[in-house]
Design a protein around this motif. Structure first.
Motif, PDB file in Angstrom:
ATOM      1  N   SER A  37      -3.517  25.598  36.588  1.00  0.00           N
ATOM      2  CA  SER A  37      -4.674  25.744  37.472  1.00  0.00           C
ATOM      3  C   SER A  37      -4.341  25.318  38.895  1.00  0.00           C
ATOM      4  CB  SER A  37      -5.851  24.917  36.943  1.00  0.00           C
ATOM      5  OG  SER A  37      -6.302  25.423  35.704  1.00  0.00           O
ATOM      6  N   GLN A  38      -3.560  24.258  39.033  1.00  0.00           N
ATOM      7  CA  GLN A  38      -3.169  23.784  40.354  1.00  0.00           C
ATOM      8  C   GLN A  38      -2.281  24.805  41.064  1.00  0.00           C
ATOM      9  OE1 GLN A  38      -4.190  20.943  42.004  1.00  0.00           O
ATOM     10  NE2 GLN A  38      -3.118  21.887  43.739  1.00  0.00           N
ATOM     11  N   LYS A  39      -1.332  25.377  40.331  1.00  0.00           N
ATOM     12  CA  LYS A  39      -0.459  26.403  40.903  1.00  0.00           C
ATOM     13  C   LYS A  39      -1.254  27.635  41.298  1.00  0.00           C
ATOM     14  CE  LYS A  39       3.773  24.697  40.701  1.00  0.00           C
ATOM     15  NZ  LYS A  39       4.618  24.572  41.928  1.00  0.00           N
ATOM     16  N   LEU A  40      -2.221  27.993  40.461  1.00  0.00           N
ATOM     17  CA  LEU A  40      -3.074  29.155  40.748  1.00  0.00           C
ATOM     18  C   LEU A  40      -3.875  28.929  42.025  1.00  0.00           C
ATOM     19  CD1 LEU A  40      -4.051  31.923  39.578  1.00  0.00           C
ATOM     20  CD2 LEU A  40      -5.936  30.651  38.548  1.00  0.00           C
ATOM     21  N   LEU A  41      -4.399  27.729  42.196  1.00  0.00           N
ATOM     22  CA  LEU A  41      -5.137  27.385  43.416  1.00  0.00           C
ATOM     23  C   LEU A  41      -4.268  27.614  44.643  1.00  0.00           C
ATOM     24  CD1 LEU A  41      -7.520  25.940  44.946  1.00  0.00           C
ATOM     25  CD2 LEU A  41      -6.241  23.806  44.547  1.00  0.00           C
ATOM     26  N   GLU A  42      -3.027  27.124  44.600  1.00  0.00           N
ATOM     27  CA  GLU A  42      -2.122  27.258  45.737  1.00  0.00           C
ATOM     28  C   GLU A  42      -1.817  28.721  46.031  1.00  0.00           C
ATOM     29  OE1 GLU A  42       1.188  24.915  44.474  1.00  0.00           O
ATOM     30  OE2 GLU A  42       0.028  23.042  44.420  1.00  0.00           O
ATOM     31  N   THR A  43      -1.658  29.512  44.985  1.00  0.00           N
ATOM     32  CA  THR A  43      -1.342  30.931  45.166  1.00  0.00           C
ATOM     33  C   THR A  43      -2.509  31.692  45.782  1.00  0.00           C
ATOM     34  OG1 THR A  43       0.219  30.952  43.307  1.00  0.00           O
ATOM     35  CG2 THR A  43      -0.714  33.067  43.978  1.00  0.00           C
ATOM     36  N   ILE A  44      -3.695  31.537  45.201  1.00  0.00           N
ATOM     37  CA  ILE A  44      -4.857  32.313  45.632  1.00  0.00           C
ATOM     38  C   ILE A  44      -5.319  31.930  47.035  1.00  0.00           C
ATOM     39  CG2 ILE A  44      -7.311  32.747  45.194  1.00  0.00           C
ATOM     40  CD1 ILE A  44      -5.527  34.264  43.293  1.00  0.00           C
ATOM     41  N   THR A  45      -5.455  30.640  47.303  1.00  0.00           N
ATOM     42  CA  THR A  45      -6.071  30.201  48.561  1.00  0.00           C
ATOM     43  C   THR A  45      -5.177  30.400  49.777  1.00  0.00           C
ATOM     44  OG1 THR A  45      -5.358  27.904  48.144  1.00  0.00           O
ATOM     45  CG2 THR A  45      -7.572  28.546  47.401  1.00  0.00           C
ATOM     46  N   SER A  46      -3.920  30.735  49.567  1.00  0.00           N
ATOM     47  CA  SER A  46      -3.010  30.944  50.700  1.00  0.00           C
ATOM     48  C   SER A  46      -3.013  32.388  51.188  1.00  0.00           C
ATOM     49  CB  SER A  46      -1.574  30.550  50.305  1.00  0.00           C
ATOM     50  OG  SER A  46      -1.079  31.392  49.267  1.00  0.00           O
ATOM     51  N   HIS A  47      -3.714  33.278  50.471  1.00  0.00           N
ATOM     52  CA  HIS A  47      -3.665  34.697  50.815  1.00  0.00           C
ATOM     53  C   HIS A  47      -4.910  35.147  51.584  1.00  0.00           C
ATOM     54  CE1 HIS A  47      -0.015  36.250  48.862  1.00  0.00           C
ATOM     55  NE2 HIS A  47      -0.162  35.219  48.076  1.00  0.00           N
ATOM     56  N   ASP A  48      -4.707  36.145  52.449  1.00  0.00           N
ATOM     57  CA  ASP A  48      -5.798  36.651  53.286  1.00  0.00           C
ATOM     58  C   ASP A  48      -6.954  37.183  52.465  1.00  0.00           C
ATOM     59  OD1 ASP A  48      -4.454  35.969  55.582  1.00  0.00           O
ATOM     60  OD2 ASP A  48      -3.686  37.989  55.985  1.00  0.00           O
TER      61      ASP A  48
END
Length: 203
Positions: A37-48
């Motif tokens: 879940s933490q990795k997913l947060l980093e992936t999603i929130t960094s994208h436009d």
């Protein structure tokens, strides 16, 4: 082989694969789920596609699904409007209700909490900017396997009918262990913009 028998064969393939992939995600322990879940947060929130979105649909994780709750909390903190899917039992269609920390929740037909349909006004699927939807399985070509109910496929059928779809962005969420070489697909399966896991974003 007739089209009917081909469809029956496709459904049988999906059923067997769906069970295998559900077992894969259920095998993850709490620490693995938390880290994913933490990795997913980093992936999603960094994208436009996330940064530029104000109306975001998510889901409540169950049955070993990767949990988008950290994304939800980030969205709330940034003033974005979050929605949850709600099943309309009159025609078994999928609606989207606004969801906040104060929402009154009721259990739906499947025992999943959802905002009380009697208290909130749904928005049309076309009004959403971003939809983060659960997957049972996926492949690197962007093909998705759901739970078999077809709710998302029906709700976002219009996306596949657009020559240049721009809204909403459809991102499937899954654990990396749910990836397979090829997902059997039918003409009714909606195309996704991308798939995000605890390891990568496939677009």
């Amino acid at each position: 082989m007739t089209s009917e028998s081909q469809n029956d064969e496709l459904q049988q393939q999906k059923k067997q694969l769906r069970q295998q992939l559900r077992d894969n995600r259920r095998s993850l322990n709490k620490d693995q789920q938390k880290a994913a879940s933490q990795k997913l947060l980093e992936t999603i929130t960094s994208h436009d596609f996330y940064i530029d979105s104000q109306h975001i649909a998510v889901y409540l994780a169950r049955d070993g699904e990767i949990d988008p709750q950290l994304i939800v909390e980030d969205a709330w903190a940034k003033g974005k409007q979050v929605y949850l899917p709600v099943i309309d039992k009159s025609d078994w269609s999928m609606l989207f209700m606004p969801w906040s920390e104060d929402s009154v929740m009721v259990d739906n037909y499947y025992g999943i909490p959802e905002p009380d349909p009697k208290l909130y006004q749904p928005v049309a699927a076309k009004e959403l900017d971003l939809v983060l939807l659960p997957l049972t399985g996926f492949d690197e070509q962007g093909n998705r396997m759901g739970m078999g109910g077809g709710y998302y496929d029906r709700a976002f059928e219009f996306v596949g009918e657009q020559t240049q779809p721009t809204k909403p962005v459809l991102i499937g969420l899954a654990h990396e262990c749910q990836k397979v070489e090829q997902i059997p697909t039918g003409h009714w399966d909606i195309p996704l913009t991308g798939i995000a896991t605890n390891s990568a974003l496939y677009k």
